[in-house]
Structures are given as C-alpha cells and as structure tokens.
Design an enzyme around this catalytic site. Sequence first.
Site, mmCIF file in Angstrom:
data_model
loop_
_atom_site.group_PDB
_atom_site.id
_atom_site.type_symbol
_atom_site.label_atom_id
_atom_site.label_comp_id
_atom_site.label_asym_id
_atom_site.label_seq_id
_atom_site.Cartn_x
_atom_site.Cartn_y
_atom_site.Cartn_z
ATOM 1 N N GLU A 115 -4.282 -44.726 -77.444
ATOM 2 C CA GLU A 115 -4.444 -45.110 -78.848
ATOM 3 C C GLU A 115 -4.971 -43.954 -79.696
ATOM 4 O O GLU A 115 -4.565 -43.788 -80.848
ATOM 5 C CB GLU A 115 -5.377 -46.315 -78.950
ATOM 6 C CG GLU A 115 -4.815 -47.554 -78.259
ATOM 7 C CD GLU A 115 -5.736 -48.748 -78.384
ATOM 8 O OE1 GLU A 115 -6.589 -48.923 -77.490
ATOM 9 O OE2 GLU A 115 -5.623 -49.482 -79.379
ATOM 10 N N GLU A 135 -4.395 -53.093 -71.128
ATOM 11 C CA GLU A 135 -5.324 -54.120 -71.626
ATOM 12 C C GLU A 135 -4.916 -55.547 -71.272
ATOM 13 O O GLU A 135 -5.719 -56.336 -70.777
ATOM 14 C CB GLU A 135 -5.491 -53.999 -73.152
ATOM 15 C CG GLU A 135 -6.353 -52.822 -73.601
ATOM 16 C CD GLU A 135 -5.579 -51.535 -73.739
ATOM 17 O OE1 GLU A 135 -4.414 -51.474 -73.268
ATOM 18 O OE2 GLU A 135 -6.129 -50.568 -74.311
#
Lengths: 238, 225
Positions: A115, A135
């Site tokens: 990210e 995730e």
Amino acid sequence: MSAFETVRYEKRDGVAVVTLCRPEVVNAFNVRMRDELSEALSAVHDDDEVRGLLIVGDGERGFCAGADLTEFGSAPSQAVARYVRWARDLWSALSELPKPTMAAVHGYCFGSGLEIAALCDLRIASQDAVFALPEASLGLIPAAGGTQSLPRIVGLPRAMELALTGRRMTSGEAVRAGFVDWLVPREQLHIVAESRLRDVASAPAEALALAKRAANEGSDMTLADGLRLERRLAARLR
Amino acid sequence: MTIDNHDGIARLTLDADAAALTGALIALDADADARVLLLSGDWSAIGGSLRESADDGPVAALAALRIPVVAWVHGDCHDEAFELALAADIRLADESAAFRMAHARDGRLPSHGGTQRLPRAVGRGQALRLLLTGETLDADEALRVGLVHDIADLEDAEALAAGIADAGPVAARYVKEAIAASTDLPLREGMRLEADLSILLHSTADREEGLRAFAEKRKPRFEGR
C-alpha cells in the site's frame, strides 16, 4: 535529523531517502513507524532543498512485510481507532505530497508495504520482489488506502483478485500489470532508484507539483471539471 | 435455475431462463453460507433470454450481490450476456470465448449497464471501438484489453473461487465493497470508506480468529461473523 528508531531519514543531493528500518521483522509497519514516517513526510514537505522522496526497505529480506500484527491485540476501541486514523492522515499526506515520490522495492512487499508503494508516484523493483495483500485471509481488509490506490493502478479485476485471494504477484507480473515501472538487478536497485528519481526531480519543482496534482485530482472529477482545473493550474506557470 | 452451494462456493450454471435468475441471485444474497459465486454455463442462452425480457433485474441483482463474483465464460458472450459478465468482479474465459457488444449495429442501445461498465472495465478507447464497430473479441484479445483476467478452464476458475472462499467472509465482502467503490469515489472519500469498513471489522469474531490463527501458524476457521 535522525532521532528516529524505525525509519532512517537521509538527504542527498536534493533527494530525501526514507528507509523503513526494522530489518529484524522485514520492516513490519508498526505504530512507531507510522508516527516517524509521518514526521519524515512533514520534513520532506517543508524542506525546499528536498525535491523528491525515495522510500526503501532496510535489510536483505524485503521492503516491508506488512503491518506488525503483534500490536493488533492492543487495539483501542473502535471509536478511538477511528479518531486516531484521521488525527494524522499519513496516507493522504503521502499521496498528496507536492513532490515526486518513488518506492524502491525488493523482496517481500506485503500488505501495508504494497500500500505504501501504491501511494507513491513511481515504483521500481528488483527481480526478487514479490507482492501480496494477505489481509482478507486474516479476516482483515487493507487499511492504508490499498482498496483505492491499487485498482487505480492495475484496474478493478486484478485488484479484486489480489485483495480477495491474497495470492503472491511476482515482479514480472507486476511489470506487466503496470504496477512496477522498472525492473533492475537487486544490487543496483537503490542506486538506480536514487539517480532516476533525481533525474525526475531535476525538472522545475512547481511544474512537477502541479502536474501531479492535476493528474491526481483531475482523475477524480468529471472531464469538464478536470480540464478547468488543468487550465487554472497551468496559468500559474505563465 | 439452481445454485449448488457447498464449501462456501455457490455455483450457478446459466441457462435460458433469465426470469429465474433474478430470484436465484436475491436468494443467494441472503444465504450466509455463500462466500463467493462462480457463474458459468450457457452464456449464449442467457443472453437470448435477457434480450427478450427487456428487464435489467438479473444484471442489477448480480451487480448488487455482496459476495465476490467470478464469471467463467465459455462460448459466445454477446450483447446482453456480455453485459451480465461485466457485472461480475473477476472474469475468466476459455479459448472458445467470444465477446461482442453489437447492440448499436442492430439499432439498439445496451440497457443492462453495457455503456457504463464496459468503459470502466477496458477504458474509453476500447469501449467505444467495441460499441461502435460491434467487433468480436476472442479470448486472447479479451485478455489483452483487460476484459478477462486470465484464460482458464473451469477447474482453474474453481481454484480461484476456492481461494476467495478461504478469506474471512465479512472481510471479503468489505474488500469487494471498497474496491468497487473506488471507481465512483474521489481518493479521499474512498479512503474514508475503507477506514470505516476496516474499523467495523474490529467487531467481528473472524478478525480475532484470523489474528489468533496467524500467531499459532495454522489455517483460520472463519464463521462469517
């Protein structure tokens, strides 16, 4: 100016190099790193001598293996977590930094590591780089902008597939998908990254800042509004 | 139209009955055991049926599903069938697949989202080319323009769906919601949605289980709550 523990901040010849620096845990992103990266970004933002930002990872194993899950047990209440998220909006600060940014990725680039790279303007990687968003396989979702930044770079289907399955993307696929701009040999990664960013940053600083702003803000607008924004920003350079 | 649901993978095999599709999809959205939908079957037949019904209910119901949708396309996927496929989240196709959106060539306009979802899937340039020329894309061209994610047989599609079914079910729904919203929200607003969904997950048992399983180096057992 390095009183930091989890990041190293260096200024070299017009470029700030921020090194994620917890190599014993593949630079896992923790609360302390969040605060120190935030301070480093402010320094980059405010220092007129700094014309570009390069983010790299320390150690042999990778750029960043993701969030430090050992800190997740101590999470505050949801209300506090939400307040803390916006008290210092690190991720908007990174994506809106009015200077060119580049991530130089080697080895593991998972979760928040991916990210961080996705919020930079440019991505350079070595062959051994491997990317994943694990995730959802842990019952979580990406929370450093990944659900918004990744589809803007690689398109909806690939972003969905990576985020839903958590599978690993090789450096070759990352290049084909448009996620990585350049592949270089591992031993040259940081040197080539720094010199390429210095080249980019050698253009007039205000033009770079405005081009970045026009492209980023404009792509969130209707075309007519984007064209108006472009004309307004271009007039500042005349 | 039946949905076969085990292992968290709901398998819907398309046939010529568009009217039954809407009901099946609405029922599926209420099925707490379904973690991902795998859509396959006779794309040509469902296309014909959708065209006759002039009702966009089935495509809207597919787009509104909260669970991720994988479409596996085999054979002709034309017009309304193509529009249905565009409402899936991830498209796979085998070598026999052929995509065409030729409504305008017949003096019609796509009315199941084709003019909106096609540019979002492949960019404005390719979308206009396909809409105006009515050209047929084979599987390789579909891969090249990003219309399909991969050339794959049904077994590969099953494996992809299984990978999605292994994720935390609530997390997977939220990932889909956040990524789908990324095309309609400015970056800052999208990040706000992502953060809110992420913090909402703090209330789920699955998040605790996921973190515990990670610490214990074992596979998590998610319950979808």
